[in-house]
Structures are given as C-alpha cells and as structure tokens.
Design an enzyme around this catalytic site. Structure first.
Site, mmCIF file in Angstrom:
data_model
loop_
_atom_site.group_PDB
_atom_site.id
_atom_site.type_symbol
_atom_site.label_atom_id
_atom_site.label_comp_id
_atom_site.label_asym_id
_atom_site.label_seq_id
_atom_site.Cartn_x
_atom_site.Cartn_y
_atom_site.Cartn_z
ATOM 1 N N ARG A 93 31.444 37.889 36.762
ATOM 2 C CA ARG A 93 32.634 38.745 36.647
ATOM 3 C C ARG A 93 32.560 39.464 35.305
ATOM 4 N NH1 ARG A 93 37.323 34.070 35.781
ATOM 5 N NH2 ARG A 93 36.399 33.186 33.909
ATOM 6 N N GLU A 147 42.404 38.067 31.546
ATOM 7 C CA GLU A 147 41.848 37.616 30.264
ATOM 8 C C GLU A 147 40.985 38.687 29.575
ATOM 9 O OE1 GLU A 147 39.932 33.847 31.017
ATOM 10 O OE2 GLU A 147 41.839 32.814 30.836
ATOM 11 N N GLU A 157 48.183 30.114 33.209
ATOM 12 C CA GLU A 157 47.111 29.284 33.793
ATOM 13 C C GLU A 157 46.939 28.038 32.958
ATOM 14 O OE1 GLU A 157 43.197 30.917 34.146
ATOM 15 O OE2 GLU A 157 43.914 32.801 34.953
ATOM 16 N N GLU A 185 32.828 28.810 40.271
ATOM 17 C CA GLU A 185 33.727 27.781 39.720
ATOM 18 C C GLU A 185 34.134 26.799 40.811
ATOM 19 O OE1 GLU A 185 36.781 30.031 37.666
ATOM 20 O OE2 GLU A 185 35.522 30.097 35.869
ATOM 21 N N PHE A 232 33.753 23.766 41.301
ATOM 22 C CA PHE A 232 34.301 22.455 40.919
ATOM 23 C C PHE A 232 35.413 22.552 39.867
ATOM 24 C CE2 PHE A 232 30.208 21.206 42.834
ATOM 25 C CZ PHE A 232 30.740 20.443 43.869
HETATM 26 C C1 GAL Z 1 40.404 30.953 33.132
HETATM 27 C C2 GAL Z 1 40.241 32.174 34.017
HETATM 28 C C3 GAL Z 1 40.224 31.760 35.465
HETATM 29 C C4 GAL Z 1 39.255 30.643 35.675
HETATM 30 C C5 GAL Z 1 39.609 29.498 34.769
HETATM 31 C C6 GAL Z 1 38.615 28.344 34.917
HETATM 32 O O1 GAL Z 1 40.158 31.212 31.794
HETATM 33 O O2 GAL Z 1 41.276 33.095 33.830
HETATM 34 O O3 GAL Z 1 39.886 32.874 36.257
HETATM 35 O O4 GAL Z 1 37.968 31.086 35.386
HETATM 36 O O5 GAL Z 1 39.537 29.918 33.447
HETATM 37 O O6 GAL Z 1 39.214 27.180 35.139
#
Ligand code: GAL
Length: 675
Positions: free
Chosen positions: A112, A151, A305, A355, A357
């Site tokens: 990404r 982010e 998040e 991602e 896991f």
């Molecule tokens: C964050 C991101 C998410 C995902 C997560 C990993 O920083 O915004 O898209 O990658 O980490 O758990």
C-alpha cells in the site's frame, strides 16, 4: 472539534472491509455488530481497486448495499476515501507517481502507499475518487463522518517531490541567501547559486546537511496536509454538515507535525498501537491519549484504531498477545483521557493479504471465541459509560512535544545516537504518570501554544527553540510557573543552528546555568549522583552561576559539579536536569516540584500501578481507576461504579487488571440528600 453525525454517547467499532467478503458474510457481520453494540464502522479505507477497477469506471453498487445494510442494522459509517492504496492500473498508467527512496530506487505496486503525494497524477486521481464518493453518498443516512486516506506519512524523493520542495523552500526563505544562511551553506561547500541546484536529501557520501533534512520533513508535513485539505474540501463542499477527519499515525518515522495539522481536521483521530509488554504499554496509552487531547485543543477526540488482542512488537519481529482485560483497560484509558469511544483495526480478520494475522474483533476462529466475548463485553461497557462522554479532563501540569525537535535530534551527527527524543519525552511523562498527575501536552510550534492555567511545565529535550517560545516560557515562570528543563533543550534555533555562549542556549539565563561541554554516556553506563541517585545517557560540564545545585555528580570526571539545579525566578522556579535521572529519581523529583506547584495527584496515596483520571462536566464527576498491576489493591474512593453497578466507598478492592468508573456524587448534592 465536531462529532460523527447521528451518534449519541460513545463510538464503538472499527475498520470494516466488506470488499474482502461475500455478501452472506455482510449479513452475519451486521448481526454480530448488533450483538456487540457496535455503532460505528469505517468503510472503504483500502477499497480503491474495488471501487474503480478501471480508470474512471466506478463500481459502487456493492457499497450501496453495504451502507444500506449497515443503516438498517443501526450502524453508522465513517466513509473513507481509499487513496492510501492506489490500484494496479494507476501505477501502470502513472509510473512517475510511484515513490522513490532516498537511494533513488523507484518502488513498485504490490503493497500500500505506493504513490508520491506530490505527483499531479496522484493528486488528480485522489480528488476524483473523493469527488465520486462525496456525490454518491452525500445524502446516505448511514454517513456519520468522512475519513480521508489512511495514516498520512509516506515520503518520496522523485522529481515531483524535488520541485515541490523547492517551491516550499522559496516560500520559506524568499531567496537563496536566506536558504544558504539557514542551511549553513558555508559548511562543506554547500552554498547554492541557483534554485535548480537545490535538491531533496538523497543518499549521500557521509552526513547529510541537518537543516536540509529537517526542512524536508517539514515540507512533507505541509505537502501531505495540502493533499488532505484538497480531499477534505471536496467532501466539505458536498456535505458541509458532515465532519471530516484523517487518522494520525504516531511514530518517529512519520514526517507529520500533527500539532499543526489539527486545526484542519474536524475531529482529531489517532491510531494507537503500543509496542511494549512490560507495563510500558499503559504509560504509552496514557501519553498518546493526552497528546491527542492536547492536539484537539483539550476537547474530545477519537481513538480511531487500536488492536483488539495483539501488541505488535515490530522491532522484535514478534506479536505478543493482549489479554481481554488489557484490551478493556487500554480502551477505557483512552476514553478516560477524552476519546469519544474506542475503535479498532479491524472488525473481521481477513483470510489472506499482508496483514492476515493482525488482530480483529471477530478473529479467524469466529464469534465463538474469547476475543469476540471481549468485543461484546466492551460494547456493553461503553454503552453503560455513555454519560461520561459529557466530561472533560483538566490538567495543571504540561509536558512539551515538538515534532521538529524530534526530527532534528534524529540526525546522526548528534553527540549521541543513543538519545531518542521519543524516549526523552516518555521518561519525563512516565515520571509524571507515576506521580499520578494528569498532564496535558503542549506543542511549542503550534499556533495554539499557550501556558495559561498550567502550574508546572516539563520541557524534555526541546532542542529547537525560537526566541518567542523562550520568552513565553520565561514570562510564565516569572508569573509563578514551575519549570523543569532537561538537557538538549533550547540548544538550537528553529533552523537547527546552535545558540552560542553555552548550553542550554535559549534558556540559560532563565535557568541560571551554563553548560560548556556535553559528555554523553555509553548506553549501559551510569554515573553516581549525590542523594543516592544515578544518571545515565547524558551528562554535562555545568556551572550554576545563578542557580542552586540540588544534586551533584558524585563520581567520574564531573565529580563535585552540579547535575540538577534550581533557581527561583519571580514567583516561580526553574529547574535544570543535565542527566537522565533513574526512573525513581525522576518521579521523586517531579513529585516534589508538583507539590511545590500545587499540582495534586488525582488519587493521592494510590498504590503503584494504579492509574486514575477524572472527567468533569459541571457538577458531575467520573473517576476512572485502573489497576494495571498483577495483584489486587485497595483504593480510597466512593461513588457508583458503572462497571460493576455497585455503590462503593472507603477502602475499595480493585482486582488485578481491573477497572472502575465511579460516578462521584458532588458533595453538595450528597449533603442535601442527607438532610
Ligand atoms: C494501522 C493501519 C491499519 C493496519 C494496522 C495494523 O497503523 O492504519 O491499516 O495496517 O495498522 O494492525
């Protein structure tokens, strides 16, 4: 700050990626969301190739159905623009918009963030997809908030970036004389005679120009902000009443000065993934939350998040488990410090992808799992804590955070590579946190920098300091403020040029000290101080012409010389720390200063490992108490515990890993009732 539309109480949910699942799973998702009392999900963060499989051909019927289904299920949506993950066709059509590293390597599609945010083709495509979403969903009843991108933090060294950097520099310095002066062009033959010679900091032979590197970070913060603002304005034009935000990522590689960004978002939203398992995750959580509250102007904000059941230990290359009680404590600790809820990455664990896991509220095991039970429990708790959303957190102590000082201190030409700005701030914050004092974070370069109302201020390693900030700090101390400054503060001006005459340059007179030499220590070394304390990492050859030595070096080349000093200034005091005190020493010193400043712990006498935060709204008060320890403790509190639904008072037992949220009745009302 504004709030997701149509939501009362606290937000609960996470990133939801229906594009990864068949429609039958969507139906199950909504039913599980209802079960867990999820009321808000972020949709579409990385869905660009699904939304626009070919240039300009939008496929949105699936998103229509997702939003309708969520709406029918009573779940509101934070609709994301998918611009953090350009689709394959975009990268093929616009290879010039792929990012280039400092070494000149052009990165390819396959992960990404494969874009250069300064590339016109990328900016056009991002605006176009944001416009499409704005037009299509402006009236959708599920739409509660817009989430731009994901982010922001990606930098690039391509020719588009270089051209934009030059434009930014012209704006900042006006002419090449200004640039050459600020960048100390006389050093190593780096004076520029034509703007075309000025470049981004690429991989080079030896140490790069520190001010060029610092300005490159500042430039990227502004360039990424411009990219955000373009999308935000598209969304705002279509839906003036729907708030727009983006999720901040906190890490020292991120070239974003969030303090400066925060006036451009309708709601400050952070992602937080503490990486420590040894008890530090709790301090990190508190600091991130205090930082977010401060960015939000001490108003509520949102934890956008966090991880439901994993702690990512990237440096160690291993994931550590996060037990349900820890997940609950971290979530509520954010709420206690002003988050308007708790959101996670992610709702459902994917079957594949990079991602695969990473943790989720619905794990691979499905709803029949301890993780989903914890998801449901948190939903119940947050519903029961809705009333606390009205409260705000007040602090009389503050600590500084300055993105640019952190960037400047990363330069490998600094006297010690073992000094990390984030660690310096964390150590000072830890000392305050262990004193039980609620702390705001002030950002000296932000337009909102204001010390009014604080009685105590800690400036750890605030390397870059303008005259205006130094004057404001001095005036605040004269008026009664209690200031604590650590080494590496005030050393340089905003162009990273050292202030002459002795360290800590900008604050030397205020502190009444003068250091003429830095003598950093090896990471494992310690130096004995008087009073049974130790110092590490840093020491300075310090004299205190106008301050009282409180601790001295007791061994080594500096034996007998001042290490920690104190000066009375007007109605206040100014302390200087020339070494990193051991953790207990730091805490004890700040406890003394806090007491002198009249800054009280939230829960005086609380046992170690107990964190307490109070939210207040008029006469209403809620006390959040966390036992982060591994044994039960007793705390002296009273009120109705909204977690256990018990009324408690006096010495109350709180289990290991436990939380209480007490609705404290105001004494006035209690008295009235008693009569
Ligand atoms: C964050 C991101 C998410 C995902 C997560 C990993 O920083 O915004 O898209 O990658 O980490 O758990």
């Amino acid at each position: 700050m504004r709030w997701p539309n149509g939501l009362d109480g606290l937000c609960y949910g996470g990133d939801y990626n229906p594009e990864q699942w068949p429609e039958s799973t969507w139906v199950e998702d909504v039913s599980l969301m209802r079960k867990a009392q999820v009321n808000l999900v972020t949709v579409g963060v990385f869905a660009w190739s699904r939304l626009e499989p070919q240039p300009g051909r939008y496929v949105v019927d699936w998103l229509d159905r997702v939003l309708d289904l969520l709406h029918d299920g009573g779940v509101k949506v934070v609709l994301a623009t998918p611009t953090a993950a350009p689709p394959p066709w975009f990268s093929l059509a616009h290879p010039d918009a792929l990012p280039v590293t400092a070494e000149g390597v052009r990165l390819h599609h396959g992960s990404r963030d494969t874009y250069c945010a300064a590339a016109p083709a990328y900016r056009d495509a991002a605006r176009a997809v944001a416009t499409m979403l704005a037009e299509r969903y402006r009236d959708h009843p599920a739409l509660a908030m817009w989430h731009v991108h994901n982010e922001y933090g990606t930098i690039c060294h391509c020719p588009h970036a270089a051209a934009a950097f030059r434009r930014w520099l012209r704006e900042r310095y006006g002419d090449l004389d200004g640039l050459n002066q600020a960048w100390t062009g006389s050093f190593w033959s780096q004076s520029y005679s034509d703007w075309a010679q000025v470049d981004v900091p690429r991989a080079t032979q030896y140490l790069a120009n520190p001010t060029q590197v610092l300005d490159f970070r500042r430039f990227w913060s502004d360039e990424l902000l411009a990219a955000y603002v373009e999308q935000r304005d598209v969304l705002r034009r279509a839906t003036p009443d729907v708030p727009v935000t983006t999720n901040y990522v906190l890490a020292d590689w991120v070239p974003v000065d969030h303090a400066r960004w925060s006036s451009e978002v309708d709601l400050v939203a952070i992602d937080h993934y503490p990486g420590e398992t040894d008890g530090r995750a709790e301090e990190q959580t508190a600091f991130a939350a205090d930082l977010a509250r401060s960015w939000a102007g001490r108003r509520p904000w949102l934890l956008m998040e966090s991880a439901p059941n994993l702690i990512y230990r990237y440096a160690e290359g291993v994931y550590a488990g996060k037990e349900p009680d820890r997940m609950l404590r971290h979530s509520l600790a954010h709420v206690a410090r002003g988050s308007r809820g708790a959101m996670f990455f992610q709702w459902r664990a994917p079957r594949g992808g990079a991602e695969v896991f990473h943790s989720a509220m619905v794990p691979h095991a499905g709803a029949d799992s301890r993780t989903f039970q914890a998801t449901t429990r948190l939903g119940e708790l947050l519903t029961g804590l809705a009333e606390t959303d009205a409260g705000t957190v007040a602090a009389h102590a503050a600590i500084s955070w300055d993105a640019a000082s952190g960037w400047a201190l990363q330069h490998p030409g600094m006297p010690s590579r073992h000094i990390s700005y984030a660690d310096e701030v964390a150590a000072a914050y830890r000392a305050l946190w262990r004193c039980g004092v609620t702390t705001d974070v002030v950002c000296p370069t932000a337009a909102t920098f204001d010390l009014t109302g604080y009685r105590m201020l800690v400036l750890p390693a605030l390397y870059l300091m303008s005259d205006a900030v130094a004057d404001a700090v001095a005036a605040w101390v004269h008026d009664g403020g209690h200031l604590v400054v650590s080494y590496l503060s005030g050393v340089a001006d905003p162009a990273a040029q050292v202030r002459l005459g002795g360290y800590p340059g900008a604050l030397r007179d205020l502190l009444g000290v003068r250091a003429e030499q830095f003598l950093p220590l090896e990471p494992a070394a310690t130096v004995r101080l008087t009073g049974g304390r130790t110092g590490r990492l840093w020491q300075e050859r310090l004299t205190a012409p106008d301050a009282d030595p409180v601790l001295r070096y007791a061994a080594g080349v500096l034996a007998g010389q001042p290490a920690v000093t104190r000066r009375r200034v007007g109605a206040g005091t100014a302390w200087y720390l020339s070494t990193r005190l051991d953790d207990d020493g730091y805490r004890d010193l700040l406890a003394v200063i806090a007491a002198e400043a009249g800054v009280l712990p939230v829960l005086p006498g609380a046992p170690a490992g107990v964190e307490a935060v109070r939210k207040v709204a008029g006469d209403d008060r809620w006390l959040f108490v966390f036992n982060h320890g591994t044994t039960p403790v007793e705390v002296d509190v009273w009120g109705e515990d909204l977690v256990s639904a018990r009324v408690v008072s006096g010495a109350v037992r709180i289990a290991e890993g436990g939380v209480m949220v007490l609705r404290e009745q105001p004494p006035r009302r209690r008295r009235r009732r008693a009569h």
